[in-house]
Scaffold this motif. Structure first.
Motif, PDB file in Angstrom:
ATOM      1  N   ASP A   1       3.790   2.972   6.364  1.00 39.56           N
ATOM      2  CA  ASP A   1       2.734   3.879   6.805  1.00 39.56           C
ATOM      3  C   ASP A   1       1.347   3.254   6.892  1.00 39.56           C
ATOM      4  OD1 ASP A   1       4.411   6.005   7.080  1.00 39.56           O
ATOM      5  OD2 ASP A   1       3.975   6.889   5.116  1.00 39.56           O
ATOM      6  N   CYS A   2       1.061   2.197   6.113  1.00 37.35           N
ATOM      7  CA  CYS A   2      -0.347   1.811   5.935  1.00 37.35           C
ATOM      8  C   CYS A   2      -0.758   0.495   6.589  1.00 37.35           C
ATOM      9  CB  CYS A   2      -0.677   1.750   4.441  1.00 37.35           C
ATOM     10  SG  CYS A   2       0.003   0.302   3.592  1.00 37.35           S
ATOM     11  N   GLY A   3       0.168  -0.384   6.861  1.00 37.17           N
ATOM     12  CA  GLY A   3      -0.161  -1.649   7.522  1.00 37.17           C
ATOM     13  C   GLY A   3      -0.753  -2.713   6.626  1.00 37.17           C
ATOM     14  N   SER A   4      -0.891  -2.426   5.338  1.00 38.94           N
ATOM     15  CA  SER A   4      -1.522  -3.432   4.470  1.00 38.94           C
ATOM     16  C   SER A   4      -0.594  -4.613   4.178  1.00 38.94           C
ATOM     17  CB  SER A   4      -1.992  -2.797   3.160  1.00 38.94           C
ATOM     18  OG  SER A   4      -0.910  -2.272   2.452  1.00 38.94           O
ATOM     19  N   CYS A   5       0.664  -4.483   4.527  1.00 39.58           N
ATOM     20  CA  CYS A   5       1.628  -5.576   4.307  1.00 39.58           C
ATOM     21  C   CYS A   5       1.911  -6.352   5.590  1.00 39.58           C
ATOM     22  CB  CYS A   5       2.944  -5.015   3.773  1.00 39.58           C
ATOM     23  SG  CYS A   5       3.750  -3.956   5.016  1.00 39.58           S
ATOM     24  N   ALA A   6       1.109  -6.117   6.644  1.00 43.67           N
ATOM     25  CA  ALA A   6       1.424  -6.744   7.944  1.00 43.67           C
ATOM     26  C   ALA A   6       1.370  -8.268   7.858  1.00 43.67           C
ATOM     27  CB  ALA A   6       0.465  -6.235   9.010  1.00 43.67           C
TER      28      ALA A   6
ATOM     29  N   GLY B   1       0.801  -1.219   0.000  1.00 48.72           N
ATOM     30  CA  GLY B   1       0.000   0.000   0.000  1.00 48.72           C
ATOM     31  C   GLY B   1       0.831   1.266   0.000  1.00 48.72           C
ATOM     32  N   CYS B   2       2.066   1.184   0.462  1.00 51.12           N
ATOM     33  CA  CYS B   2       2.860   2.418   0.558  1.00 51.12           C
ATOM     34  C   CYS B   2       4.369   2.165   0.435  1.00 51.12           C
ATOM     35  CB  CYS B   2       2.578   3.132   1.880  1.00 51.12           C
ATOM     36  SG  CYS B   2       3.218   2.261   3.335  1.00 51.12           S
ATOM     37  N   ASP B   3       4.795   0.950   0.792  1.00 48.86           N
ATOM     38  CA  ASP B   3       6.210   0.563   0.702  1.00 48.86           C
ATOM     39  C   ASP B   3       7.106   1.370   1.646  1.00 48.86           C
ATOM     40  OD1 ASP B   3       8.177  -1.129  -0.194  1.00 48.86           O
ATOM     41  OD2 ASP B   3       8.549  -0.060  -2.072  1.00 48.86           O
TER      42      ASP B   3
HETATM   43  S1  FES Z   1       3.112  -1.398   2.382  1.00 49.41           S
HETATM   44 FE1  FES Z   1       2.315   0.144   3.748  1.00 49.41          FE
HETATM   45  S2  FES Z   1       3.183  -0.408   5.696  1.00 49.41           S
HETATM   46 FE2  FES Z   1       4.048  -1.805   4.296  1.00 49.41          FE
END
Ligand code: FES
Ligand code: FES
Length: 156
Positions: free
Chosen positions: A42-47, A37-39
């Protein structure tokens, strides 16, 4: 280098490049529930879980997880049966585009492993690193509280 770890319970060996993130490696081996989501944390979508604790996989060098057990949302269901967190999310309408959902699920798994009876504020705090642009947080929080209840009932 060769990275040896388990992914969703499966012993796995992957050749990784220097500096490659855990997120990129997991997606490369087909774990596409791990969203970019952001690399940049910041977003937590890769948790994902690393030895049971939730981390943002985009911030972890793949080389750091050698020898660990990594868990993704794809490992939550067993024998065709959804994990109670997944069922509660579906039944409670907590999924819209779904982009944030796998990461939220992993944050919730981590929370419930440490605190099986969280209150709403504790769930909200656990989700604080996850950005949802669709459903907001009311339904995901309700779903996590419902799943916590289901898991407690199963244990009693
Ligand atoms: S892709 Fe957004 S926190 Fe890892
Ligand atoms: S459901 Fe779309 S970002 Fe959360």
């Amino acid at each position: 280098m060769n990275l040896r770890f388990t992914v969703d319970g499966v012993p796995t060996t992957v050749v990784i490049a220097a500096g490659e993130s855990l997120m990129d490696v997991l997606r490369r081996i087909g774990k596409t529930s791990v969203k970019n989501g952001c690399d940049r944390g910041d977003c937590g979508s890769c948790a994902v879980l690393v030895d049971g604790r939730a981390v943002n996989a985009c911030l972890v060098f793949a080389g750091q997880v050698d020898g660990t057990a990594v868990g993704t949302a794809e490992g939550l269901a067993h024998d065709g049966e959804l994990h109670p967190l997944q069922s509660a999310a579906v039944e409670g309408g907590a999924v819209q585009c779904g982009f944030c959902t796998p990461g939220m699920l992993m944050l919730a798994v981590d929370l419930l492993s440490r605190n099986p009876e969280p209150d709403e504020a504790e769930v909200r705090s656990a989700l604080s690193g996850s950005f949802c642009r669709c459903t907001g947080y009311v339904k995901p929080i309700e779903a996590i509280l419902a799943a916590a209840g289901t898991l407690l009932e199963r244990r009693s």
